[in-house]
Design a protein around this motif. Structure first.
Motif, PDB file in Angstrom:
ATOM      1  N   LEU A  17      -7.613 -43.763 -27.390  1.00 33.47           N
ATOM      2  CA  LEU A  17      -6.356 -43.900 -28.124  1.00 33.47           C
ATOM      3  C   LEU A  17      -6.592 -44.308 -29.566  1.00 33.47           C
ATOM      4  O   LEU A  17      -5.928 -43.825 -30.480  1.00 33.47           O
ATOM      5  CB  LEU A  17      -5.443 -44.911 -27.431  1.00 33.47           C
ATOM      6  CG  LEU A  17      -4.847 -44.483 -26.104  1.00 33.47           C
ATOM      7  CD1 LEU A  17      -4.062 -45.624 -25.485  1.00 33.47           C
ATOM      8  CD2 LEU A  17      -3.970 -43.266 -26.279  1.00 33.47           C
ATOM      9  N   GLU A  20      -7.943 -41.349 -31.500  1.00 35.56           N
ATOM     10  CA  GLU A  20      -6.901 -40.359 -31.764  1.00 35.56           C
ATOM     11  C   GLU A  20      -5.816 -40.892 -32.683  1.00 35.56           C
ATOM     12  O   GLU A  20      -4.951 -40.147 -33.113  1.00 35.56           O
ATOM     13  CB  GLU A  20      -6.271 -39.915 -30.444  1.00 35.56           C
ATOM     14  CG  GLU A  20      -7.211 -39.142 -29.553  1.00 35.56           C
ATOM     15  CD  GLU A  20      -6.605 -38.848 -28.193  1.00 35.56           C
ATOM     16  OE1 GLU A  20      -5.428 -39.178 -27.972  1.00 35.56           O
ATOM     17  OE2 GLU A  20      -7.324 -38.282 -27.361  1.00 35.56           O
ATOM     18  N   LYS A  22      -3.558 -43.352 -31.903  1.00 38.38           N
ATOM     19  CA  LYS A  22      -2.340 -43.651 -31.161  1.00 38.38           C
ATOM     20  C   LYS A  22      -2.347 -45.053 -30.558  1.00 38.38           C
ATOM     21  O   LYS A  22      -1.516 -45.366 -29.730  1.00 38.38           O
ATOM     22  CB  LYS A  22      -2.150 -42.622 -30.043  1.00 38.38           C
ATOM     23  CG  LYS A  22      -2.010 -41.213 -30.531  1.00 38.38           C
ATOM     24  CD  LYS A  22      -1.900 -40.233 -29.393  1.00 38.38           C
ATOM     25  CE  LYS A  22      -1.855 -38.815 -29.904  1.00 38.38           C
ATOM     26  NZ  LYS A  22      -1.870 -37.839 -28.826  1.00 38.38           N
ATOM     27  N   ASP A  23      -3.284 -45.891 -30.943  1.00 38.62           N
ATOM     28  CA  ASP A  23      -3.397 -47.234 -30.381  1.00 38.62           C
ATOM     29  C   ASP A  23      -2.698 -48.230 -31.300  1.00 38.62           C
ATOM     30  O   ASP A  23      -3.133 -48.459 -32.428  1.00 38.62           O
ATOM     31  CB  ASP A  23      -4.868 -47.606 -30.225  1.00 38.62           C
ATOM     32  CG  ASP A  23      -5.070 -48.901 -29.464  1.00 38.62           C
ATOM     33  OD1 ASP A  23      -4.076 -49.462 -28.996  1.00 38.62           O
ATOM     34  OD2 ASP A  23      -6.222 -49.321 -29.332  1.00 38.62           O
TER      35      ASP A  23
END
Length: 124
Positions: A17, A20, A22-23
């Motif tokens: 994540l 990418e 998205k964390d």
């Protein structure tokens, strides 16, 4: 600087994540690290005086760059044309009775136009 792995409650290294983007924990940590809390150091105008003494960029360098760009486009087009199997395409076109002469010409002209447009767009 606090290490992200130490602050991550999961206890694992950078996960998929975070890689990418998205964390939310990683985003919060990164935002914290990118904040500049250090005071501005006054240099008594040193940077401005150095920048003022730098020579102005030469105009001929822009022209030289565009010449090199045009030469690169022509060289790339020449290599593509050299590697293109014109004989096979033309014999297949004759067999299929399709006017591929005009299609190849339109394709070559459009690719040259697109490359020239890219050069003009990059210069602006």
């Amino acid at each position: 600087m606090v290490n992200f792995e130490q602050r991550n409650t999961k206890g694992s290294a950078l996960g998929d994540l975070a890689i990418e983007g998205k964390d939310p924990l990683f985003d919060a940590w990164l935002a914290e690290q990118l904040q500049f809390d250090e005071p501005y150091l006054d240099d008594d105008g040193f940077c401005e005086s150095v920048m003022a003494k730098l020579p102005a960029p030469a105009k001929h360098n822009e022209r030289r760059a565009s010449r090199f760009q045009y030469i690169a486009v022509l060289a790339a087009s020449g290599i593509v044309a050299w590697q293109f199997p014109f004989g096979e395409v033309l014999s297949e076109a004759a067999r299929q009775s399709i006017s591929l002469y005009s299609l190849v010409g339109v394709g070559m002209l459009s690719s040259l136009a697109v490359m020239a447009g890219g050069i003009f767009a990059a210069r602006r």
